[in-house]
Each structure stands twice: as C-alpha cells, then as structure tokens.
Design a protein around this motif. Structure first.
Motif, PDB file in Angstrom:
ATOM      1  N   GLN A  88       0.830  -1.207   0.000  1.00 15.73           N
ATOM      2  CA  GLN A  88       0.000   0.000   0.000  1.00 15.73           C
ATOM      3  C   GLN A  88       0.866   1.259   0.000  1.00 15.73           C
ATOM      4  O   GLN A  88       0.605   2.224  -0.725  1.00 15.73           O
ATOM      5  CB  GLN A  88      -0.922  -0.006   1.216  1.00 15.73           C
ATOM      6  N   LYS A  89       1.931   1.228   0.808  1.00 20.53           N
ATOM      7  CA  LYS A  89       2.834   2.378   0.893  1.00 20.53           C
ATOM      8  C   LYS A  89       3.548   2.603  -0.436  1.00 20.53           C
ATOM      9  O   LYS A  89       3.710   3.752  -0.875  1.00 20.53           O
ATOM     10  CB  LYS A  89       3.850   2.142   2.014  1.00 20.53           C
ATOM     11  N   LYS A 133       1.065   4.220  -2.862  1.00 17.58           N
ATOM     12  CA  LYS A 133       0.794   5.614  -2.502  1.00 17.58           C
ATOM     13  C   LYS A 133       1.937   6.533  -2.945  1.00 17.58           C
ATOM     14  O   LYS A 133       1.707   7.653  -3.407  1.00 17.58           O
ATOM     15  CB  LYS A 133       0.565   5.745  -1.003  1.00 17.58           C
ATOM     16  N   GLN A 134       3.167   6.056  -2.824  1.00 20.59           N
ATOM     17  CA  GLN A 134       4.312   6.873  -3.233  1.00 20.59           C
ATOM     18  C   GLN A 134       4.289   7.151  -4.733  1.00 20.59           C
ATOM     19  O   GLN A 134       4.748   8.202  -5.182  1.00 20.59           O
ATOM     20  CB  GLN A 134       5.609   6.172  -2.841  1.00 20.59           C
ATOM     21  N   HIS A 172      -2.351   7.713  -3.855  1.00 19.15           N
ATOM     22  CA  HIS A 172      -3.522   7.093  -3.225  1.00 19.15           C
ATOM     23  C   HIS A 172      -3.115   5.810  -2.520  1.00 19.15           C
ATOM     24  O   HIS A 172      -2.390   4.988  -3.086  1.00 19.15           O
ATOM     25  CB  HIS A 172      -4.594   6.784  -4.265  1.00 19.15           C
ATOM     26  N   ALA A 173      -3.594   5.632  -1.281  1.00 22.44           N
ATOM     27  CA  ALA A 173      -3.330   4.412  -0.518  1.00 22.44           C
ATOM     28  C   ALA A 173      -4.537   3.489  -0.634  1.00 22.44           C
ATOM     29  O   ALA A 173      -5.538   3.680   0.067  1.00 22.44           O
ATOM     30  CB  ALA A 173      -3.048   4.750   0.948  1.00 22.44           C
TER      31      ALA A 173
END
Length: 282
Positions: free
Chosen positions: A164-165, A168-169, A173-174
């Motif tokens: 997820q991280k 997002k990077q 969006h996570a």
C-alpha cells in the motif's frame, strides 16, 4: 300651549335636546393620535419577539431533523432492466504484459482492477503510474505470494500495508482493497480477519475463475469460460497477466457486453463484501 305638555308635572313629553359639545370630538381625535404610535410600537415588539422565538426554535430543532444518507446510491435497474456489472480483476502484476493489457482495455473502452505485488511494482513504476492515470483501480496482492508466510506466519496485513505504501508513493492514493493469494478460505482465519479490519483493509475474492491458469494454450477456452459463467447481476472475474488472457480479453469484453454487462472498477466508497470466508466486516 302644547296640549301634550299641559298638565304634565313629571315631564313625559318630548325631551329637550342639549347642544353638542364640540370639545368632546376634539378630545377623542387627540387621544386617538396619541395612542396610535404607542399601539404600533407594542405590535412591532410583539411581532419581533415571535420571530426571534421562531428562529430559536428552528435552530434548536435542527438536531431533530433526520440527516439524509449521502452514501452513494447504486442503480440496480434502468427502464425495468436489471443493471449488470462486470469487474475485470488482474492478479500478479505489473508484468511485461501490463502495458499491452492497458492498451487493449483502452481500445475496448473498459476499466479493470489490478492487484499488484510489491517486487513487481519496483520494476514497473512507470506502468503503475500509467495504470492509475488511465482510471483503473490498483489493489494489493502481497509481497511474497507465499501461503505459509502470509497465513501460517500471519504476515498478510504487514505485507499488504507495505505494498500500500509503495502504491501511494507512486500514485498519491493508498488503496484499501486486497486480493488474498489462493483465496480467503480457509486461509484467512478469524484472528487474521480482525487484523485486516483494524488496518482498515478489505478483501475481495472472485465469482468467476477464468481458468486462464489452466487453459494456457487456448485463449478461446478462457473467453468461453468467462462468458458462459457470467449470469449474476454482479460478477467479479479472476484473470492473470498471461499471454492467453491478453489474447482472450477482446472476446471476453465483447461477449459480456452482448450479455448486457457494463464494466466498472472497484469503488472504495461503495464496498461490496465478497469473500469466500463470508466475513461481513471485510
């Protein structure tokens, strides 16, 4: 001498009219003019007081007014026809085939949901950005894809959060949606389910297995399997980033459209619980 009044000691005859006194009328007019502004002021204060009380009551009653449910409504029927939605979901990417899959989806005017693996994301960062920019949903599919690590050693949530991280990077969006390798049942136990819920993650299995892992040399069989099995108003279709799947994709989309299906991506604001373990909280 008037015969009627003659001999009438008690005065039963016509009464004598006294002249009108003009000062009485003037006094009445003066009093009326004096009282008029006073009465107007009293009426004004009364009305103002009522308005203030009404305003106060209106403000106090706001807490009693039912609040409209602003959750997204889903149209199940249109002109008497049941709405049919197909979710194309791809696992194990991104791979060397992802760009071609994205191009095929664009040509067919369809969107999909992709469940990505951590190590592959690092190798295909630009593809992930393109996937996001094209309007597809990006979900989580672990780092190791290893049964013992994810379920026996209970690394499901930690791995999903790391993926997820990464996403997002790259996209800002996570994502919340996870796809359990090998399916949620019997893999996800009650204790793992509680960890997933605490992490605010969700789980999606599938309603149709395309069998693209089995029909490795036949795109026709992959397409036929999906189209023949699509019957319910909502279908979640399991696909993998494989050559036979890429070749079958145009036929799958055309066949499902012919059966009345529209294509959509997973919507975090309108989660449809669908997992083999039947956990309503996931």
């Amino acid at each position: 001498m008037d015969s009627y009044n003659s001999g009438n000691p008690i005065g039963l005859g016509p009464r004598h009219r006294k002249p009108k006194r003009k000062y009485v009328a003037k006094l009445f007019i003066f009093l009326a003019l004096l009282l008029l502004p006073i009465g107007g002021y009293v009426i004004y204060q009364y009305l103002s007081s009522n308005q203030q009380q009404t305003a106060v009551k209106s403000v106090q009653s706001l807490s009693e007014v039912p609040v409209a449910n602003l959750d997204k409504a889903r149209v199940e029927k249109w002109n008497g026809i049941t709405k049919k939605v197909a979710y194309l979901t791809f696992e194990d990417g991104p791979t060397a085939l992802t760009s071609d899959i994205l191009q095929s989806l664009k040509e067919q005017n369809a969107k999909a949901t992709f469940f990505l693996m951590g190590p592959n994301i690092n190798q295909q960062a630009n593809v992930v950005r393109t996937m996001s920019n094209d309007g597809h949903y990006i979900g989580l599919h672990s780092e190791t894809h290893d049964y013992d690590t994810l379920y026996e050693k209970k690394q499901y949530v930690p791995e999903m959060l790391r993926v997820q991280k990464q996403i997002k990077q790259l996209t800002g969006h996570a994502p919340l949606l996870t796809r359990p390798p090998y399916g949620s049942s019997p893999s996800i136990t009650k204790s793992i389910a509680k960890e997933i819920e605490r992490a605010n993650l969700r789980v999606w299995d599938w309603s149709i297995d395309s069998m693209d892992w089995y029909y490795k040399d036949s795109a026709k069989e992959v397409a036929k399997t999906v189209i023949d099995r699509a019957e319910d108003p909502v279908e979640i279709i399991l696909l993998h980033e494989q050559p036979q799947t890429l070749r079958a994709l145009p036929a799958i989309i055309a066949g499902l459209k012919k059966k009345g299906y529209q294509f959509s991506i997973y919507d975090e604001d309108f989660h449809i619980p669908y997992n083999f373990s039947k956990y309503p909280n996931l």
